[in-house]
Each structure stands twice: as C-alpha cells, then as structure tokens.
Design a protein around this motif. Structure first.
Motif, PDB file in Angstrom:
ATOM      1  N   TYR A   6      -0.777  -2.316  -8.025  1.00 58.80           N
ATOM      2  CA  TYR A   6      -1.407  -2.927  -6.813  1.00 58.80           C
ATOM      3  C   TYR A   6      -2.127  -4.010  -6.978  1.00 58.80           C
ATOM      4  O   TYR A   6      -3.079  -3.974  -7.619  1.00 58.80           O
ATOM      5  N   ARG A  10      -4.013  -0.619  -2.557  1.00 64.64           N
ATOM      6  CA  ARG A  10      -3.645  -1.570  -1.508  1.00 64.64           C
ATOM      7  C   ARG A  10      -3.019  -2.785  -1.881  1.00 64.64           C
ATOM      8  O   ARG A  10      -3.112  -3.395  -2.974  1.00 64.64           O
ATOM      9  N   SER A  17       0.698  -1.302   0.040  1.00 67.59           N
ATOM     10  CA  SER A  17      -0.004   0.135  -0.060  1.00 67.59           C
ATOM     11  C   SER A  17       0.723   1.421   0.179  1.00 67.59           C
ATOM     12  O   SER A  17       0.352   2.238   0.367  1.00 67.59           O
TER      13      SER A  17
END
Length: 152
Positions: A72, A78, A61
């Motif tokens: 991500y 995150r 993150s």
C-alpha cells in the motif's frame, strides 16, 4: 415474389441494419463513457495486461486477499495498492502508482497473507523479510525505500 414476401424481406433487412447501428452506438457509447469517467486512463483489462505476472491491482485501501503479499502506498494499509502472489519476483518500478510514479520507493505498508517469507529489497540499503501473516508499517528511516520483492 409476392408483395407480402417482399415486405417481410425488407423488414428483415431494416431490422438487421437498425440492430447493427444500435449495437455500434451502444459499444461506442460504452467506450466514451469509460473514457470520460477517467480521463487519460486505460481500461482495467489493459492495466492488468501490462502488469508483471503474479501481480493484481487492488482498489484503494482494499483488504489484502488470502495467499497474497499486499503493498500500500500509505500507512495504515491505505491508498493505492497491489497484490503479489507468492513466488513472483517483482520490480516495483513496473507497478504504476496513482498520482504518478511507480511503487518503487513509494510503499509504506505491507501485509503478507502468504505461507512464504518475502524479501523487501532496497537497492540502496538493507533487505528485510516480511514473514507469513505479518503486517508491516515501514519505520520512518526505511519508509518508501523498497525497489524489489523477491521470494527466497
């Protein structure tokens, strides 16, 4: 050799032996501690060396650095992440993902902090651009589908 010189020479030898033993123990302890902290993992420097050129691992993150395209695993920028420098074409199969597998078909969020357009390529579907400054949350129908990142 006088008694004082013999004692001094012996002290130097003993000091060198102790320093060598302590240094080896500290190095060994450091390696053991790192291995114990993350069983089955490799040191960070080894992970970086194994990555394709232009790719850096990010902390889970972690915000996307400037001049970088970030990917991500999870929505909302995150989870496990990587940064790719502009101009570096990357096969996402070459990026191991925490929990197993690779980044190929396993990315939900993108941030393009470069000055270039990046193309996200799904080998089984459409290619799509991520423009400079764009933050992209994959739509459900395209989520976890990117295999390659290329720069036109």
């Amino acid at each position: 050799m006088t008694l004082q010189n013999r004692r001094r020479a012996r002290l130097v030898r003993v000091t060198a032996l102790v320093a060598s033993a302590v240094g080896g123990a500290v190095l060994s302890l450091g390696a053991t501690t790192a291995q114990a902290a993350t069983p089955g993992s490799t040191p960070a420097s080894a992970v970086r060396a194994a990555l394709p050129p232009g790719v850096v691992p990010l902390n889970d993150s972690e915000p996307c650095p400037s001049a970088t395209l970030c990917l991500y695993r999870d929505y909302g920028n995150r989870g496990p992440a990587y940064g790719i420098g502009a101009g570096y074409n990357v096969n996402l199969r070459d990026l191991p993902m925490a929990g197993g597998g690779t980044a190929a078909d396993n990315v939900s969020s993108w941030v393009n902090n470069t000055d270039s357009v990046a193309l996200l390529i799904d080998e089984d579907g459409p290619a799509r651009p991520v423009f400079p400054g764009q933050h992209l949350q994959e739509p459900p129908e395209l989520n976890d589908s990117v295999d390659l990142v290329v720069w036109p």
